[in-house]
Design a protein around this motif. Structure first.
Motif, short mmCIF file in Angstrom:
data_model
loop_
_atom_site.label_atom_id
_atom_site.label_comp_id
_atom_site.label_asym_id
_atom_site.label_seq_id
_atom_site.Cartn_x
_atom_site.Cartn_y
_atom_site.Cartn_z
N HIS A 1 0.82 -1.21 0.00
CA HIS A 1 0.00 0.00 0.00
C HIS A 1 0.85 1.26 0.00
N GLU A 2 1.84 1.31 0.92
CA GLU A 2 2.67 2.50 1.08
C GLU A 2 4.13 2.17 0.79
N THR B 1 1.81 3.98 7.64
CA THR B 1 2.80 4.72 6.89
C THR B 1 4.14 4.45 7.57
N SER C 1 -6.00 6.24 4.18
CA SER C 1 -4.81 6.85 3.60
C SER C 1 -4.49 8.13 4.35
#
Length: 632
Positions: A110-111, A327, A382
């Motif tokens: 995803h990140e 993150t 997000s």
């Protein structure tokens, strides 16, 4: 649906009682964008740290009391088990000499910079796989299997690699110390985390915890693993001799007198040929909302990787967790309340806890908040410019008067203010009567796909966090279950084609031109009738390498070909400009029936595919088979 089987950080608040924010909103139904919305109730999401084991025990007993029934709690208790390290199989080939790593693909995550566990990992010199439940190491240069390892306590399901070490997660059946499953309980699953030396293909250490593995993240040399546990209490049940009333009385006595050790998760560590065991988390490292059930606990374990295994320096929170997103500096756990019955929670509300992971060591809780509805998966969340965006679907499950039962979706924007994640903006009314099938946030833009009969792809302008707005909508048949940025204003979607009535028709890989957010367009598509892809449920299976798009597919009998046996492989497409060209499908002769190809990855000039049967190497140019490495 395919027949593959697929297989969350907690708070550290010091010894003092620290209260973090509570988000409140009116319980009166309201409207937004002309559509009715579900209210966010006054559900406490404050976190308070216990001062010690006495306070923890009193709090847990009191909280659990209303939830004790004839059959104990709603969740089956987990029983602690011993795990035996099994020996590695004999080497099929000598360990390879040091070699230069070839250019290679990595796990689709995803990140950027936040690695996620998967079935297969490569560093360009070797391939490490747990696709068939065992750890296997393959040398890239010789294409030889150099080691096979039966892991402690069961079937391996997830893998992270750093240097010459692998961290592997496996399920394990929890039993009593006598080695006998307690007859009062159905066998329950625990989690075993194993540190493996890849050079020697041997176990360095093994940690078993009486909790269910949820998720993990790796940032540089730090890995954090999240598990969910329940109290281990010796419940009794109506059995023909003991009545329901008698069972209820006895279970209440059990919950009221159980020691603290019965409430906290346990561990057993095998390291350096020594075994140790105990309580996984200290009482002072357990935090809880003001209101909770005492029946569920999330624990996060932190490991230096590579390094010694240890017990993970755990911290815990009394909550359930459904979705984890991270993150490089923050980790979020979303707790989807309406999926948790009988726990004094408002249906249709998701609590979100934010943790600071910017420093080594255990995480620190920094804020909590809540939104209406439930997220689909981690891609529903997000973080961007200090704001958290979260896409959710809500309906009238709570039975709010004068409000239609139709579902709808929304994107909420939250900002940390003190210790509260406060909603500062929201756009809703998306997909009335539908639910979210995929989400992707790219910088200040969001993309949301909802579906019932047709597939609206919504484009959202999130550049002003206080005024998010829908700017575009594209209605087509079918849906995308995963969205992937392809650069140059393009978006790839993997999902299902469907007819006008919403009946799915097989795998669809779509290309969208979203360069003009107000006017999104579908510019290309590739349809595979009868196909299903694991990408729809697990984005780790998706590969985008330079101009190639690679998607594992399983094809089932269709109305046109009702007697065709299922087949599997990886569909390889070339993306050039705004069009797809089919390069071909790579199949493994040994991967038959429902035992399909699970992953594809690139090393040098070769495309590798992985199934439970083995690894196959094919040339990227032309897809001709180069090698077959069987696992049996």
């Amino acid at each position: 649906m395919t027949r593959w089987s697929w297989g969350r950080r907690a708070a550290l608040v010091g010894g003092a009682a620290v209260v973090v924010g509570v988000v409140a909103a009116s319980a009166v139904p309201s409207t937004r964008n002309g559509q009715p919305t579900l209210p966010v109730e006054n559900v406490p999401v404050a976190l308070v740290a216990y001062d010690g084991c006495g306070a923890a025990l009193d709090g847990l007993r009191t909280a659990a009391k209303p939830h004790v029934g004839v059959y104990g709690l709603g969740n089956r208790s987990l029983l602690f088990a011993e795990g035996d390290v099994q020996s590695a199989d004999a080497r099929q080939a000598a360990p390879p000499e040091a070699q230069e790593a070839k250019e290679h693909s990595t796990t689709n995550v995803h990140e950027q910079g936040v690695d996620e566990p998967d079935l297969v990992k490569t560093d360009g010199t070797r391939v490490v796989s747990v696709v068939d439940g065992k750890l296997r190491v393959v040398d890239v240069a010789s294409r030889a299997l150099t080691g096979t390892l039966d892991l402690p306590s069961g079937h391996a399901s997830q893998l992270l690699v750093r240097g010459d070490r692998a961290l592997v997660v496996a399920g394990s059946t929890m039993v009593l110390e006598r080695g006998i499953v307690d007859p009062g309980f159905a066998p329950a699953q625990g989690s075993t985390i194993t540190l493996v030396d890849l050079k020697e293909t041997k176990v360095i250490g093994s940690l078993t915890v009486d909790g269910r593995y949820l998720d993990a993240r790796q940032i540089g040399d730090v890995v954090r693993v999240v598990v969910h546990s329940s109290p281990r209490l010796p419940w009794v049940y109506p059995d023909g001799i003991r009545s329901e009333a008698e069972a209820l009385i006895r279970n209440r006595e059990i919950a009221a007198t159980a020691p603290i050790e019965s409430w906290l998760p346990k561990y057993e560590l095998t390291e350096d040929n020594k075994k140790s065991s105990g309580t996984l988390v200290a009482c002072e490292r357990v935090s809880h909302p003001e209101t909770h059930s005492g029946t569920s606990m999330l624990s996060v374990l932190t490991f230096d990787f590579p390094g010694d295994l240890g017990t993970g320096d755990a911290v815990s929170i009394l909550a359930d967790g459904d979705t984890v997103y991270a993150t490089d500096k923050s980790l979020y756990v979303a707790d989807d309340h309406h999926l948790v019955p009988n726990q004094n929670r408002t249906p249709g509300v998701t609590a979100i806890h934010q943790f600071d992971i910017s420093q080594p060591g255990p995480p620190k809780h920094v804020a909590s908040g809540q939104v209406t509805g439930s997220p689909l998966n981690q891609y529903s969340l997000s973080e961007h410019d200090g704001h958290l965006r979260i896409a959710t679907t809500a309906n009238n499950a709570a039975g709010i008067p004068e409000q239609p039962p139709a579902s709808q979706s929304a994107v909420s924007v939250l900002k940390k203010e003190g210790s509260t994640l406060k909603e500062v903006g929201k756009v809703d009314g998306l997909g009335i009567g539908e639910r979210i099938y995929s989400v992707r946030f790219i910088g200040p833009v969001g993309y949301v796909v909802t579906f019932r009969q047709t597939d609206p792809l919504y484009t959202l302008d999130l550049s002003d966090p206080t005024k998010p707005r829908k700017v575009g909508e594209l209605k087509i048949t079918g849906y995308s279950a995963y969205l992937h940025p392809a650069g140059d204003g393009r978006l790839i979607g993997v999902g299902q084609e469907a007819d006008d009535q919403g009946r799915i028709q097989g795998t669809q890989v779509s290309l969208f031109d979203v360069s003009d957010a107000a006017n999104p367009k579908k510019v290309a598509g590739h349809h595979l009738p009868g196909g299903h892809s694991e990408v729809e449920f697990d984005p780790h299976a998706f590969l985008h390498w330079k101009d190639l798009v690679v998607v594992p597919v399983m094809t089932y009998p269709t109305r046109e070909k009702p007697v065709e046996p299922p087949t599997s492989g990886v569909l390889v497409l070339r993306l050039q400009g705004n069009s797809f060209t089919e390069v071909g499908t790579v199949r493994q002769q040994a991967a038959t029936g429902y035992d399909g190809v699970r992953r594809a990855f690139v090393v040098g000039d070769d495309l590798w595919t992985a199934s439970t049967a083995g690894l196959q190497v094919s040339k990227l140019d032309g897809l001709a088979q180069q090698a077959w490495i069987p696992f049996t």
